[in-house]
Scaffold this active site. Structure first.
Site, PDB file in Angstrom:
ATOM      1  N   ASP A 201      41.618  46.009  37.756  1.00 12.55           N
ATOM      2  CA  ASP A 201      41.972  44.974  37.248  1.00 12.55           C
ATOM      3  C   ASP A 201      44.005  45.088  37.695  1.00 12.55           C
ATOM      4  O   ASP A 201      44.247  46.097  36.657  1.00 12.55           O
ATOM      5  CB  ASP A 201      42.187  44.627  35.733  1.00 12.55           C
ATOM      6  CG  ASP A 201      43.024  43.214  35.004  1.00 12.55           C
ATOM      7  OD1 ASP A 201      44.431  43.181  35.681  1.00 12.55           O
ATOM      8  OD2 ASP A 201      42.184  42.679  34.367  1.00 12.55           O
ATOM      9  N   HIS A 202      44.373  44.683  38.526  1.00  9.68           N
ATOM     10  CA  HIS A 202      46.121  44.605  38.950  1.00  9.68           C
ATOM     11  C   HIS A 202      46.906  44.934  37.885  1.00  9.68           C
ATOM     12  O   HIS A 202      47.426  45.461  38.004  1.00  9.68           O
ATOM     13  CB  HIS A 202      46.174  44.550  40.643  1.00  9.68           C
ATOM     14  CG  HIS A 202      46.649  43.036  40.229  1.00  9.68           C
ATOM     15  ND1 HIS A 202      45.876  41.923  40.125  1.00  9.68           N
ATOM     16  CD2 HIS A 202      47.906  42.932  40.577  1.00  9.68           C
ATOM     17  CE1 HIS A 202      46.447  40.521  40.229  1.00  9.68           C
ATOM     18  NE2 HIS A 202      47.477  41.527  39.943  1.00  9.68           N
ATOM     19  N   GLU A 240      52.126  30.269  37.388  1.00  6.37           N
ATOM     20  CA  GLU A 240      52.251  30.693  38.688  1.00  6.37           C
ATOM     21  C   GLU A 240      52.504  29.670  39.615  1.00  6.37           C
ATOM     22  O   GLU A 240      52.265  28.510  39.143  1.00  6.37           O
ATOM     23  CB  GLU A 240      50.907  30.802  39.830  1.00  6.37           C
ATOM     24  CG  GLU A 240      50.222  32.434  38.847  1.00  6.37           C
ATOM     25  CD  GLU A 240      48.760  32.831  40.181  1.00  6.37           C
ATOM     26  OE1 GLU A 240      49.379  32.949  40.488  1.00  6.37           O
ATOM     27  OE2 GLU A 240      47.721  32.527  39.113  1.00  6.37           O
ATOM     28  N   HIS A 264      43.384  39.499  33.209  1.00  6.10           N
ATOM     29  CA  HIS A 264      44.311  39.917  33.258  1.00  6.10           C
ATOM     30  C   HIS A 264      44.795  39.841  31.847  1.00  6.10           C
ATOM     31  O   HIS A 264      45.368  40.815  31.687  1.00  6.10           O
ATOM     32  CB  HIS A 264      45.302  39.249  34.568  1.00  6.10           C
ATOM     33  CG  HIS A 264      45.107  39.142  35.478  1.00  6.10           C
ATOM     34  ND1 HIS A 264      44.117  40.574  36.367  1.00  6.10           N
ATOM     35  CD2 HIS A 264      45.062  38.553  37.162  1.00  6.10           C
ATOM     36  CE1 HIS A 264      44.512  40.253  37.270  1.00  6.10           C
ATOM     37  NE2 HIS A 264      44.086  39.499  37.947  1.00  6.10           N
TER      38      HIS A 264
HETATM   39  C1  BG6 Z   1      44.449  37.566  40.856  1.00  7.56           C
HETATM   40  C2  BG6 Z   1      44.257  36.063  41.437  1.00  7.56           C
HETATM   41  O1  BG6 Z   1      43.907  38.536  40.273  1.00  7.56           O
HETATM   42  O2  BG6 Z   1      45.887  37.859  40.431  1.00  7.56           O
HETATM   43  C3  BG6 Z   1      44.725  35.046  41.652  1.00  7.56           C
HETATM   44  O3  BG6 Z   1      42.482  36.421  41.562  1.00  7.56           O
HETATM   45  C4  BG6 Z   1      46.124  35.180  40.296  1.00  7.56           C
HETATM   46  O4  BG6 Z   1      44.256  33.762  41.844  1.00  7.56           O
HETATM   47  C5  BG6 Z   1      46.750  36.635  40.995  1.00  7.56           C
HETATM   48  O5  BG6 Z   1      46.984  34.644  41.593  1.00  7.56           O
HETATM   49  C6  BG6 Z   1      47.977  36.771  40.252  1.00  7.56           C
HETATM   50  O6  BG6 Z   1      48.495  38.251  40.869  1.00  7.56           O
HETATM   51  P1  BG6 Z   1      49.918  38.308  40.285  1.00  7.56           P
HETATM   52  O7  BG6 Z   1      49.852  39.985  40.572  1.00  7.56           O
HETATM   53  O8  BG6 Z   1      50.770  37.156  41.952  1.00  7.56           O
HETATM   54  O9  BG6 Z   1      50.467  37.509  39.135  1.00  7.56           O
END
Ligand code: BG6
Length: 509
Positions: A201-202, A240, A264
């Site tokens: 989960d990044h 976003e 997230h």
């Molecule tokens: C991803 C989602 O896990 O996270 C995307 O699938 C989303 O839809 C993205 O845009 C957002 O990641 P970050 O790091 O740009 O906030």
């Protein structure tokens, strides 16, 4: 205020980061989008920082017809476009020779035989001792096929002290609901031991999210007030400005709840709400986080109706530029009911958080890209400076900025200098002085050193699905369309009304 002072290197004690065993990283989907944008640029940055084993190589594995040189060209263009730091001839010359490519089809047994031969040769060339990381940068439907292919080719070694390691990295989404998540986890478990599985989960690799534990447990001042006695409520926002982009094929079946909240936002919530773990070890930390998910009050039908809001973006303006409605985006069904915005209120039923609501919201095509956690503290008593009922003092807020402009600020009251006693709200502000590593840098480094702390364990993923499942069911059965919000606005009116029903407002970001 920038970071200053001596740096205390606790890596030895906390993460044992110094121990880099040799290894090969095999990227399934090595010539795909994730590799291009994230994985290869992250590995390049780790190489700049000397955070890769000396004996190390990368093998892209996918169906494209590329040789090593062409793969290096693909990698280079990804680094040029997406790397945190610019490419330099010196650094590229060190990194490029480690990149290799093996063409293969995931469903073809012969491809895995080729892969094995190639890996044996690379092992010999780089003396990587048989240690391997298999990174599945592939659609979830292929996880089982690829695991079976690896097993059949004898490429997965059970973990045992003193033997080469095999690790597998899987990306979200892990399933589309509780049942399918359990199925994918079951498939993985047939081939790998849980200690070998790194579910990404990044958000957990983002510097500011990781820093939450340090903030809370390496400072004396926060933890004593981190309870319902002092905290009024918490808001978590992941906004976003981007729309669905080119990902409609996936997103139109997923929606914001599956795509963002289940993963997230709930993981971030766990980091804020967890009890102090017994140790910084992976299992202690993950046990503590699991307890948070288990304490989430289940949502009944009435709660969902009142305290969970969805929305879908219509036409609007982002930064003054007109953008299409979600239903007009390429690949989106013209009558799609998919939500691009979700907001909800939840409760954590444990001693620390009793009576403290957590408000979560996320959406695409909101006015800007901004993610933060805002901790609202309780008001001071209605006496002294707060005695005027017509002008109550604003509360103290601790704001943790996840991105952009990572850092944190604390909003406090202060006297306006001068002979009169007038009060103003001021901000104690902390920014990172230098650019922080990308989440994928941190996470890939952790996979290579075998630290599972920032990865989702099977039980955690399934517990998070358990919480959102009733919402999925309710929305799935509802004949109603999600309310439309104008692109460039902060979501549907219903979200503002939801929090207003508690006498609160969303923070303006
Ligand atoms: C991803 C989602 O896990 O996270 C995307 O699938 C989303 O839809 C993205 O845009 C957002 O990641 P970050 O790091 O740009 O906030």
């Amino acid at each position: 205020m920038a970071v200053s002072g001596a740096k205390l290197d606790l890596n030895h004690h906390l993460k044992d980061k110094q121990r880099y065993d040799p290894c090969l990283v095999v990227i399934f989907g090595g010539a795909g989008d994730l590799s291009h944008r994230k994985l290869i640029p992250a590995l390049y940055n780790l190489s700049i920082d000397g955070e890769l084993p000396e004996k190390f190589a990368i093998l892209g594995f996918s169906m494209e017809d590329l040789d090593d040189e062409q793969y290096r060209g693909f990698a280079r263009s990804g680094i040029e476009k997406f790397s945190r730091r610019p490419i330099t001839d010196d650094q590229w010359a060190k990194f490029a020779p480690r990149l290799h490519f093996c063409r293969g089809t995931f469903t073809d047994a012969g491809s895995y035989e080729n892969l094995r031969t190639r890996l044996d040769a690379l092992d010999a060339e780089y003396t990587t001792a048989g240690n391997r990381v298999f990174y599945f940068a592939i659609p979830p439907a292929f996880i089982d096929t690829c695991s079976q292919g690896l097993t059949a080719a004898g490429l997965i070694k059970a973990p045992a002290e003193g033997t080469p390691f095999t690790r597998v990295v899987v990306e979200k989404p892990i399933g589309a609901d509780l049942e399918s998540a359990a199925e994918i986890n079951g498939q993985l478990a047939r081939h790998f031991d849980e200690r070998q599985i790194f579910r990404i989960d990044h958000y957990l690799g983002k510097e500011t999210v990781e820093n939450l534990m340090v903030l809370r447990f390496a400072n004396a001042i926060f933890e004593p007030i981190w309870t319902s006695r002092f905290i009024d409520h918490v808001q978590i926002t992941v906004a976003e400005a981007e729309g669905v982009g080119t990902r409609a094929a996936y997103y139109d079946r997923a929606g914001a709840l599956r795509d963002m909240v289940q993963s997230h936002l709930l993981q971030t919530l766990c980091m804020i709400a967890t009890e102090p773990p017994n140790t910084t070890g992976a299992e202690s930390v993950r046990d503590a986080k699991l307890d948070v998910l288990r304490a989430l009050r289940p949502l009944g039908d009435e709660d969902i109706e009142k305290w969970v809001v969805r929305g879908q973006y219509g036409e609007g303006l982002i930064g003054g530029v007109p953008v299409k409605a979600y239903r007009g985006e390429e690949g989106v069904a013209p009558d799609s009911k998919t939500e691009t915005f979700a907001a909800l209120r939840c409760w954590i039923d444990n001693w620390r958080w009793a009576g403290v609501p957590f408000y979560l919201r996320t959406g695409k095509r909101l006015p800007k890209r901004a993610s933060e956690i805002a901790i609202y503290f309780k008001s001071v008593p209605r006496i002294l400076y707060n005695a005027n009922p017509r002008a109550p003092l604003p509360p103290n807020i601790l704001r943790i900025r996840i991105q952009p402009d990572e850092g944190l600020d604390l909003h406090i009251m202060s006297k306006v200098p001068g002979s009169q006693t007038r009060l103003q709200q001021v901000k104690v502000d902390f920014h990172y002085a230098t650019s922080t590593p990308e989440a994928y840098e941190t996470l890939l480094n952790d996979v290579i050193i075998g630290d599972q702390t920032l990865f989702m364990r099977r039980d955690t993923v399934e517990e998070a699905w358990k919480f959102v499942q009733p919402i999925l069911d309710a929305w799935g059965e509802s004949p109603l369309d999600p309310p439309i919000y104008a692109a460039g606005s902060w979501g549907p009116l219903e979200a503002a009304l939801m929090i207003a029903a508690d006498g609160r407002t969303w923070r303006t970001l």
